[in-house]
Motif scaffolding. Sequence first.
Motif, short mmCIF file in Angstrom:
data_model
loop_
_atom_site.label_atom_id
_atom_site.label_comp_id
_atom_site.label_asym_id
_atom_site.label_seq_id
_atom_site.Cartn_x
_atom_site.Cartn_y
_atom_site.Cartn_z
N SER A 1 101.07 12.35 -100.07
CA SER A 1 101.24 12.79 -101.46
C SER A 1 101.93 11.73 -102.31
CB SER A 1 102.04 14.09 -101.50
OG SER A 1 101.36 15.10 -100.80
N GLY A 2 102.44 10.68 -101.67
CA GLY A 2 103.15 9.64 -102.40
C GLY A 2 104.64 9.87 -102.49
N ASP A 3 105.14 10.89 -101.78
CA ASP A 3 106.59 11.15 -101.76
C ASP A 3 107.26 10.12 -100.85
OD1 ASP A 3 106.25 13.52 -103.30
OD2 ASP A 3 105.62 14.55 -101.46
N ILE A 4 108.25 9.44 -101.37
CA ILE A 4 109.01 8.48 -100.57
C ILE A 4 110.01 9.25 -99.72
CG2 ILE A 4 110.59 6.52 -100.65
CD1 ILE A 4 109.16 5.72 -103.29
N VAL A 5 109.98 9.01 -98.41
CA VAL A 5 110.75 9.81 -97.46
C VAL A 5 111.96 9.02 -96.97
CG1 VAL A 5 110.68 11.01 -95.25
CG2 VAL A 5 108.67 11.03 -96.75
#
Length: 299
Positions: free
Chosen positions: A235-239
């Motif tokens: 989703s493009g969420d930086i973890v």
Amino acid sequence: MYYKKGLNQTTIAEKLGISRPKVSRLISKAHKENIVKIEINSPTTDTSYLESELVEKYNLKDFNIINMTNAEPEEERKEKVGEYGVKFLDRISQGEEYLGISAGTTLHYFAKKAHSIKNSNFQIIPLVGALNDTGLSFNCNEITNILSSNLGGTNYLLNAPALVKDPQTAEVFKEESRIKKIYDLYDNLDIVVLGIGQADENHPLISGHLNEEELAEFRELSLCGSIGPIFYNISGDIVDLPFRERIIGIEQENILKTEFRVGLAVGKHKRKAILGALRSELINVLITDKSIAKWLVKQ
């Protein structure tokens, strides 16, 4: 310019001082108003329309497609992407920018293809510590050395491993004057050229470096890709990795505030990693092959 002189949309945009998507819209308008009529006698290899479509779809500064597909050897595609990366740098730079470089084989080709640009007084800065200790490692320091030799300018060295044993050791490294100088330079970056990696257990930052508990936590994160030491999901969420404080390298904030964030990547196995990188906004320019481009436009 487009139909009679045979110029591509990028060149037309530069000559007229307008954006490439606007050139594409004007050509489309010409079709609708019957200013031009097209009769296709043979397949075209021009990718300008597809590039413009992807620029708009993913809100990018630019998208460059090499005229190669999955049918051709991956190493040859990497080499061509590296060559296009140098051409793009030549087009956007004045030759004296702060240039951040990540690790990887495609970046290695980029460095080998580089040549003197304009003033060629770049400040070339590695974005992550050493991922491997032996052999042809494609580490940042190795790549910045080659790049400065071919491109011109000053290359800095990040003399530290990418991952250390604990957060306390990482803090000691970061406070060491030569490494702190690199961290300070991250605030000055104008352009970053980035490889895109798969976020799996074979990733050089992961393989052989994590204990069983950390590895189990890593598996549960459902990550798809990485840029330097930064990992993200589809989703493009930086973890935020459970071992992030042990890493020596650039932070996402430094990358996101850099004006040109150029991703270089090919390979069917990297499709999801590339898609996640686009959605994360860690890159705002992508240079890749036709197979990846055609897949991305359908997502």
